[in-house]
Design a protein around this motif. Structure first.
Motif: not given
Length: 197
Positions: A84, A95-96, A86-90, A113, A98, A111
């Protein structure tokens, strides 16, 4: 906190169009770890997949998929890895993740999900956390190009592959090694607690 992935309770399943139908199969996770914060937000994921473990339920087909004939070429590429970035969303339910997928000698950003399934103790008292992470890949982007034309103008295999990763992990300070190197119910060296079977 670090969580070592339990290979006995984790896998990558896939679905791909095969002629006029679909084929499903799975790959085993060799080892890996997740680093998470106290609020269960995931910080990093590092996973190694055993490409030779591919299983579609038909041994002749699996042997072909392991070969160098436009397939996984497991002799030269015995593992695939995901790391990984980065992480997108909390939201733990959506969350994603990447990161870079290295497969068949090619590395590309993908990415996932992701969703945390929950946390609790197993029957042996070990804390466990689970999460799922589906995605879709174009296999030809990783030079997995084998195909055959059919008489109706279509091709034997589709390009898109749907992947579903299901992982279970337990607290540990290092990634769990491949399960074949661990005696039943024995903890891996310098890692704790033991992996249950």
């Amino acid at each position: 906190m670090k969580w070592a992935i339990d290979p006995n309770h984790s896998a990558v399943t896939f679905t791909i169009r095969h002629m006029m139908s679909k084929v499903r199969g799975q790959l085993k996770l060799k080892e890996g770890w997740i680093e998470a914060e106290n609020d269960h937000s995931i910080a990093t994921v590092d996973v190694t997949i055993d490409t030779a473990s591919i299983d579609t339920g038909v041994e002749a087909r699996d042997a072909h998929l392991r070969s160098a004939d436009g397939h996984f070429d497991v002799e030269n590429y015995p593992v695939a890895t995901f790391k990984s970035k980065r992480i997108e969303g909390k939201d733990p339910k959506h969350f994603k993740i990447v990161g870079d997928l290295a497969l068949h000698g090619i590395t590309k950003e993908v990415t996932l999900d992701a969703e945390i399934g929950g946390e609790g103790k197993d029957p042996w008292g070990t804390r466990r956390v689970s999460f799922s992470a589906p995605t879709k890949l174009n296999r030809t982007h990783f030079n997995l190009t084998w195909n055959q034309a059919l008489e109706n103008g279509c091709f034997h295999l589709g390009a898109d592959v749907k992947l579903e990763t299901e992982m279970t992990a337990h607290p540990a300070q290092c990634p769990s090694p491949a399960m074949e190197n661990i005696p039943p119910h024995a903890p891996p060296a310098s890692c704790a607690p033991p992996i249950s079977l």
